[in-house]
Design an enzyme around this catalytic site. Structure first.
Site, PDB file in Angstrom:
ATOM      1  N   LYS A   1       0.797  -1.229   0.000  1.00 44.75           N
ATOM      2  CA  LYS A   1       0.000   0.000   0.000  1.00 44.75           C
ATOM      3  C   LYS A   1       0.831   1.281   0.000  1.00 44.75           C
ATOM      4  CE  LYS A   1      -4.533  -1.433   1.489  1.00 44.75           C
ATOM      5  NZ  LYS A   1      -4.326  -2.848   1.870  1.00 44.75           N
TER       6      LYS A   1
ATOM      7  N   SER B   1       1.082 -10.111  -0.644  1.00 45.08           N
ATOM      8  CA  SER B   1       0.849  -8.673  -0.489  1.00 45.08           C
ATOM      9  C   SER B   1       1.283  -8.073   0.832  1.00 45.08           C
ATOM     10  CB  SER B   1      -0.631  -8.370  -0.719  1.00 45.08           C
ATOM     11  OG  SER B   1      -1.428  -9.110   0.191  1.00 45.08           O
TER      12      SER B   1
HETATM   13  C1  LIG Z   1      -5.119  -3.764   1.565  1.00 47.46           C
HETATM   14  C2  LIG Z   1      -4.546  -5.101   1.427  1.00 47.46           C
HETATM   15  C3  LIG Z   1      -5.059  -6.017   0.487  1.00 47.46           C
HETATM   16  C4  LIG Z   1      -6.257  -5.716  -0.383  1.00 47.46           C
HETATM   17  O1  LIG Z   1      -6.082  -4.593  -1.191  1.00 47.46           O
HETATM   18  P1  LIG Z   1      -7.350  -3.860  -1.828  1.00 47.46           P
HETATM   19  O2  LIG Z   1      -6.766  -2.794  -2.684  1.00 47.46           O
HETATM   20  O3  LIG Z   1      -8.179  -3.310  -0.709  1.00 47.46           O
HETATM   21  O4  LIG Z   1      -8.116  -4.886  -2.593  1.00 47.46           O
HETATM   22  C5  LIG Z   1      -4.427  -7.243   0.378  1.00 47.46           C
HETATM   23  N1  LIG Z   1      -3.381  -7.575   1.154  1.00 47.46           N
HETATM   24  C6  LIG Z   1      -2.872  -6.736   2.076  1.00 47.46           C
HETATM   25  C7  LIG Z   1      -1.724  -7.182   2.888  1.00 47.46           C
HETATM   26  C8  LIG Z   1      -3.428  -5.477   2.243  1.00 47.46           C
HETATM   27  O5  LIG Z   1      -2.925  -4.643   3.153  1.00 47.46           O
END
Ligand SMILES: *Cc1c(COP(=O)(O)O)cnc(C)c1O
Length: 328
Positions: free
Chosen positions: A52, A305
């Site tokens: 993010k 992620s």
């Molecule tokens: C925010 C987040 C997501 C999902 O992202 P979106 O853009 O809300 O779909 C997935 N994995 C992690 C670790 C996140 O922080």
């Protein structure tokens, strides 16, 4: 439908690369064989432990000097807040974060440690958002949304520009954790700008999967938030969703929702096979490789992620427990 172009992704990428490097992209030997190769994009190795930071930097860096001086604000389940706090610290912009009381304490502490001011408001993202709107209208702060904004999703999608030089090709399939859809909308738009034949698969948790339910209904719907190992995937998509719902509907080929036991297994597999610590959300793409092998391509990219998980929760999962129970 408004889509960022390849040139938009490229300029966002140049912008944010002055503050964060590209993340590693590595093959998974455990998930590769003669027929198929699987790669992992390690967004968990970002400075704040999740992708993010890309969207947050891309958004804040484009504000006017006056807006930067007044400061920025967000409502967030955790990682977006951390990202905005980090961006604010780097760029010397004051940051206020409004969080619901469901957000784990470690995430609150992490945001405070990055110098942001935290307000705990209500039981849901929507209630926290009401306070954000007030700070915007009464104090002139700029709301940096966690997913539903073009600068945010364009920032997230820049990770696709770091793939080809490492893999020496583009993947035919990309598997992406899915909550509000900023990540998947950006990744899908960038991937399809590079090669329209790339398949995009989203993964959500089974309980309270707002985007999956909204896609089924054909319009944004609200869901009840419940505790889950994939807490970063919680929260709604916004009843007045402007971008991510339409982009996800148009560009994402399939969405899979997985139960708690499968999220837990994916966290264990990431640890045992790859020696990677993933929070529940971050591990979800790994579950597709093991639970839905038919969806894997001949060259698949998993977006791992984020790694922001409490040690107590992580060790409980490693020990075979399901802290929030299981789903049918
Ligand atoms: C925010 C987040 C997501 C999902 O992202 P979106 O853009 O809300 O779909 C997935 N994995 C992690 C670790 C996140 O922080």
């Amino acid at each position: 439908m408004q889509l960022p172009s390849l040139a938009d992704f490229q300029s966002a990428h140049r912008r944010i690369l002055s503050h964060i490097g590209p993340t590693p992209c590595l093959p998974s030997f455990a998930l590769s064989n003669e027929e198929r190769t699987t790669w992992m994009k390690l967004e968990c190795l970002q400075p704040i432990g999740a992708f993010k930071i890309r969207g947050a930097l891309n958004s804040v860096m484009q504000l006017s000097d006056a807006a930067r001086e007044r400061g920025v604000v967000c409502a967030s389940t955790g990682n977006h807040a951390r990202a905005l706090a980090y961006a604010g610290q780097r760029l010397q912009v004051p940051v206020t974060v409004c969080m619901s009381s469901l957000v784990p304490q470690t995430k609150v502490d992490a945001v405070k440690a990055l110098g942001a001011h935290v307000e705990i408001i209500g039981q849901s993202q929507d209630e926290a958002q009401v306070r954000v709107n007030q700070l915007v209208s009464e104090h002139g702060l700029t709301d940096i949304p966690p997913f539903d904004a073009l600068d945010t999703l364009t920032g997230q999608g820049t990770l696709m520009l770091e793939i080809e030089s490492v893999m020496h090709r583009l993947p035919d399939t990309v598997i992406v954790p899915l909550s509000g859809g900023g990540l998947i909308a950006g990744v899908a738009a960038c991937a399809k700008a590079l090669d329209p034949s790339i398949r995009i698969i989203g993964v959500s948790m089974q309980r309270g999967a707002a985007m999956a339910e909204s896609l089924k209904a054909g319009h944004p719907v609200t869901v009840t938030e419940e505790p889950t190992l994939a807490d970063s995937l919680g929260g709604g998509i916004g009843m007045n969703n402007r971008y991510t719902f339409e982009i996800t509907r148009a560009l994402v080929d399939e969405v899979i929702c997985i139960p708690e036991r499968t999220i837990a297994q994916a966290m264990r597999d990431c640890y045992h096979n790859e020696r990677l610590i993933q929070e529940g959300a971050g591990a979800t793409p790994y579950a597709i490789a093991t639970e839905h092998p038919a969806l894997m391509g001949s060259c698949t990219l998993l977006i791992l992620s984020g790694k922001n998980v409490d040690l107590s929760q992580f060790s409980a999962v490693l020990a075979g427990q399901l802290p929030y129970g299981d789903d049918p």
